[in-house]
Design an enzyme around this catalytic site. Structure first.
Site, PDB file in Angstrom:
ATOM      1  N   ASP A  61       0.892  -1.304   0.215  1.00  0.00           N
ATOM      2  CA  ASP A  61       0.557  -0.284   0.232  1.00  0.00           C
ATOM      3  C   ASP A  61       0.612   0.975  -0.327  1.00  0.00           C
ATOM      4  O   ASP A  61       0.478   2.003  -0.746  1.00  0.00           O
ATOM      5  CB  ASP A  61      -0.901  -0.142   1.373  1.00  0.00           C
ATOM      6  CG  ASP A  61      -2.155  -0.570   1.421  1.00  0.00           C
ATOM      7  OD1 ASP A  61      -2.294  -1.698  -0.086  1.00  0.00           O
ATOM      8  OD2 ASP A  61      -3.196  -1.076   1.714  1.00  0.00           O
ATOM      9  N   GLU A  63       3.969   1.273  -1.277  1.00  0.00           N
ATOM     10  CA  GLU A  63       4.449   1.892  -2.707  1.00  0.00           C
ATOM     11  C   GLU A  63       3.079   2.684  -3.757  1.00  0.00           C
ATOM     12  O   GLU A  63       4.262   3.590  -4.379  1.00  0.00           O
ATOM     13  CB  GLU A  63       5.107   0.620  -3.385  1.00  0.00           C
ATOM     14  CG  GLU A  63       6.004   0.714  -2.244  1.00  0.00           C
ATOM     15  CD  GLU A  63       6.146  -1.125  -2.232  1.00  0.00           C
ATOM     16  OE1 GLU A  63       8.307  -1.521  -2.306  1.00  0.00           O
ATOM     17  OE2 GLU A  63       6.035  -1.875  -2.232  1.00  0.00           O
ATOM     18  N   LYS A 148     -11.801   2.283   9.559  1.00  0.00           N
ATOM     19  CA  LYS A 148     -11.790   1.647   7.664  1.00  0.00           C
ATOM     20  C   LYS A 148     -11.752   0.792   7.678  1.00  0.00           C
ATOM     21  O   LYS A 148     -10.393  -0.158   7.575  1.00  0.00           O
ATOM     22  CB  LYS A 148     -10.338   2.933   7.417  1.00  0.00           C
ATOM     23  CG  LYS A 148     -10.846   2.728   5.449  1.00  0.00           C
ATOM     24  CD  LYS A 148      -9.878   3.502   5.338  1.00  0.00           C
ATOM     25  CE  LYS A 148      -9.811   3.537   3.420  1.00  0.00           C
ATOM     26  NZ  LYS A 148      -9.300   2.377   3.140  1.00  0.00           N
TER      27      LYS A 148
END
Length: 768
Positions: A61, A63, A148
């Site tokens: 995530d 990167e 989330k």
């Protein structure tokens, strides 16, 4: 998730080059900057496709976020680079062709991500300033703050309280119909409870696998001799994309709802009020939410759950902050991609220490040699990790890690394991002493000398593409992927058995050219090494077992397994796949589903593509010079052509059927079809456009020539009207097909008048 068996690391050459670009605002972008921008955009699309469509992220995530934010920076400096198909203007992923496409009654947006508390405060202050401009027309801000969930976004459509459809988010406008699979989730009611629910309502939520259930399910897979699932998010997404609902029913899926889309007659005035109604109707609402008055309260909420996020029922990758009041939400509105009234704060990755036992390498589908770290297993972000990719030798050097080091390990986005670097203070205390990693000079799979494909490349590759067993294994696995031939029975272990079995010495496949010519007899003697297990735990001992056949006894002779029979049935079915899927299956560099569809539409057959000039291919919309060069280079290799010819001889379809007598009335036109047409299925309408020389697009833009609007046309009709795109009904569409645009002026005007009165929430499930 990237694994040593199937890695696809970030193209750091492009990443580093993009990061080196320095531009001043207002300066026209140079040609090199445009090239770098396009490369970045292609990378983002590629990694987004892997995440959303293949449920198998190939980079972390962190990167991906770094690439995406660099893309945003370039677009901020040079707005002229932005186009309708820029990744920054799109939501989520494309719609898979494996499921029917359905149009949401109201668009599903993504969320603006922020990666630090300072960024979150800046977003909050900006939102407060925007609300202040609204004056007394809206109440003071209250912040609805919730977790989330790291799962798959789903849209539920209820009519008169009955669940009639469930779909993935897709591109935000159109998703995949996964109704039959969602019906297997026990928390989701088929009929709403109580009373007062709208006659029609879209309910949005997140499907996930609880952390404890995920661990238990993985243990059961391992006990059965199967590979464990990578992580809960990918497992949930993959479960909902099973073709057989009975398979989905075996997965421990759950759901929490967190929003409402289109609705008729909903009486709630705020997000929190709507959640109470959703609970009354029997829908599962997360218990982890609060309505808070100040930003300081929001910060306390974030800190609290940051400390205990791995003790929750499910994985999370951040906190969502929303303005609670619906009137304020409506006043602030949306950008092309996200609401202005909500943002997602992402926690920094959790870090732990462990020992780096070794650095091994793997050879991927394109010959790229990827180092990966083998570590003492350690628990991080809720799961045990013993392995992490290191991408290439430059990354190993930049991180400064040595074999034997105590290293800092984290999970980027709480999902993908990442080695951050060594704990230097402990280096001299290690026994045995640490040693430097040396990249091999020969391929560990076939012994061929390794070298960069180009002088400036960071990655080194095995050039023995034809005969390298590791590359062949990866290509065979790719042939079966969802975006290519979609052969479910040809998974990772089957690809190993076909190309690298323990026995016989000569594998059934020494080239993918023979894949469609295999016989059951070819597989009778295939043995693989499999670890013995005791009570679901590996013993460290291995045995040779048949893979494609049963073991056989005196009473029951060895015979093909049910999975083997399924493999041959799916291979036969795959021969009839359309041309674009064949192109994807060939593993041509840069040629993914989008370019393959464009090539198949433009040329119609493999021979026409093979014989086309570089210039002819480069001029195809969606192809361009880079892909054209890659195609010409690929077809210039003899053994590549042997694959195509062998597949064709085995009956694989190499030409999309076209009627030469059909006039090319739509040459140069882009046509979008939306809604339900009485006499055309979605695929039939697209095919009618393509065989007449037109481009069948899935989204409306200023370049759209016509929108064909059927019943329940949805948001694409609104956008077409805003852009002044001519709108046709089915009669106008037939006229356009028969005679071209010159004959459709009055029909287009009449059809526009008729189509604008379509009630986008009154008809049955819309299809694109």
């Amino acid at each position: 998730m990237s694994t040593p068996e199937n890695p696809d690391p970030v193209d750091t050459t492009t990443q580093d080059a993009a990061a080196a670009i320095v531009a001043e605002e207002g300066t026209p972008p140079s040609e090199s900057l445009r090239d770098e921008y396009e490369q970045l955009a292609d990378l983002v699309r590629k990694y987004r496709y892997a995440y959303y469509q293949e449920d198998s992220p190939t980079v972390s995530d962190a990167e991906f976020d770094e690439l995406y934010r660099r893309l945003e920076e370039l677009e901020a400096l040079h707005p002229e680079l932005v186009s309708n198909d820029s990744p920054t203007q799109e939501v989520g992923g494309e719609v898979s062709s494996a499921f029917a496409a359905v149009e949401h009654l109201q668009r599903m947006y993504s969320l603006d991500d922020v990666f630090s508390l300072d960024e979150l405060e800046a977003w909050v202050r900006k939102a407060e300033a925007s609300v202040a401009k609204l004056g007394d027309s809206v109440p003071p801000i209250a912040w609805l703050t919730e977790l989330k969930i790291d799962g798959l976004a789903v849209n539920l459509l209820y009519r008169d309280g009955k669940l009639v459809r469930a779909a993935t988010r897709g591109d935000g406008t159109t998703g995949e119909d996964i109704t039959h699979n969602v019906l297997t989730i026990k928390e989701i009611p088929r009929q709403l409870s109580g009373s007062g629910y709208p006659s029609e309502v879209e309910i949005r939520g997140e499907v996930f696998i609880p952390s404890k259930a995920f661990l238990e399910f993985n243990e059961s897979l391992v006990a059965a001799g199967k590979a464990p699932l990578a992580n809960p998010r990918n497992a949930a997404a993959g479960s909902l994309r099973q073709k057989d609902p009975a398979e989905t029913a075996k997965r421990p899926l759950s759901m929490f709802v967190h929003g409402i889309g289109a609705r008729e007659g909903l009486d709630a005035k705020s997000q929190s009020e709507s959640y109470k109604l959703l609970e009354e109707w029997g829908l599962p609402v997360s218990p982890y939410l609060k309505v808070l008055e100040t930003f300081d309260d929001v910060l306390k909420f974030i800190a609290d759950y940051g400390e205990r996020r791995h003790k929750l029922v499910h994985e999370i990758d951040g906190i969502v902050v929303k303005i609670d009041d619906f009137a304020t939400q409506r006043a602030l509105g949306y950008t092309s991609r996200v609401p202005r009234w909500a943002a997602a704060y992402k926690y920094p990755p959790e870090e732990v220490h462990t020992k780096l036992l070794d650095i091994a390498v793997n050879v991927g589908r394109t010959g790229r040699v990827t180092p990966f770290g083998l570590m003492e297993p350690v628990k991080v972000a809720g799961s045990t990790v013993g392995m992490a990719t290191l991408h290439n030798q430059d990354v190993v050097k930049a991180k400064g890690v040595m074999i034997g080091d105590i290293v800092i390990l984290r999970k980027a986005g709480d999902v993908i394991p990442e080695i951050v670097g060594p704990v230097l203070a402990l280096r001299d205390k290690q026994e045995p002493p640490v040693r430097e990693f040396v990249m091999p000079t020969e391929c560990p799979s076939c012994g061929t000398p390794l070298a960069p494909a180009k002088e400036s490349d960071v990655d080194i590759r095995c050039p023995n593409a034809k005969s390298c067993p590791s590359q062949l294994r990866e290509r065979v696995f790719h042939v079966a992927s969802r975006g290519a031939f979609d052969i479910e029975a040809l998974g990772w272990e089957a690809a190993v058995a076909l190309t690298q079995p323990a026995e016989p010495e000569t594998p059934p496949l020494t080239s993918e050219a023979r894949l469609f010519s295999l016989t059951r007899e070819d597989l009778a003697d295939v043995l693989i090494r499999r670890e013995k297990r005791s009570k679901g735990v590996g013993t460290g001992e291995y045995e040779l077992v048949p893979y494609f056949y049963t073991k056989g006894t005196a009473k029951s002779p060895s015979k093909p397994t049910a999975t083997t029979e399924k493999l041959f049935a799916e291979l036969e079915k795959a021969k009839q796949q359309p041309l674009w899927r064949v192109l994807v299956a060939l593993s041509i560099r840069h040629v993914g589903p989008t370019a393959s569809r464009a090539l198949a539409t433009a040329f119609g057959s493999m021979d026409a593509i093979r014989n086309a000039t570089e210039e002819q291919m480069a001029h195809v919309d969606g192809v361009g010079p880079t892909i054209a060069v890659a195609l010409k280079e690929w077809f210039a290799v003899d053994w590549h052509n042997e694959i195509v010819d062998s597949w064709a001889a085995a009956g694989v379809r190499m030409e999309d059927e076209r009627d030469a007598s059909v006039p090319r009335t739509l040459e140069g036109l882009t046509v979008v079809v939306t809604g339900t047409l009485p006499n055309f299925s979605r695929d039939e309408a697209k095919e009618a456009i393509i065989i007449r020389g037109g481009k069948a697009s899935g989204s409306v833009s200023k370049n759209t020539s016509y929108l064909v609007a059927g019943e329940s046309a949805g948001t694409k009709l609104d956008k077409a009207e805003q852009l002044g795109v001519p709108v046709l009904d089915e009669d106008g569409f037939r006229e356009l097909l028969a005679n071209g645009p010159a004959q459709t002026g009055t029909e287009a005007e009449a059809a526009t008048d008729e189509a604008t009165v379509v009630d986008e929430t009154a008809a049955e499930a819309a299809t694109e």
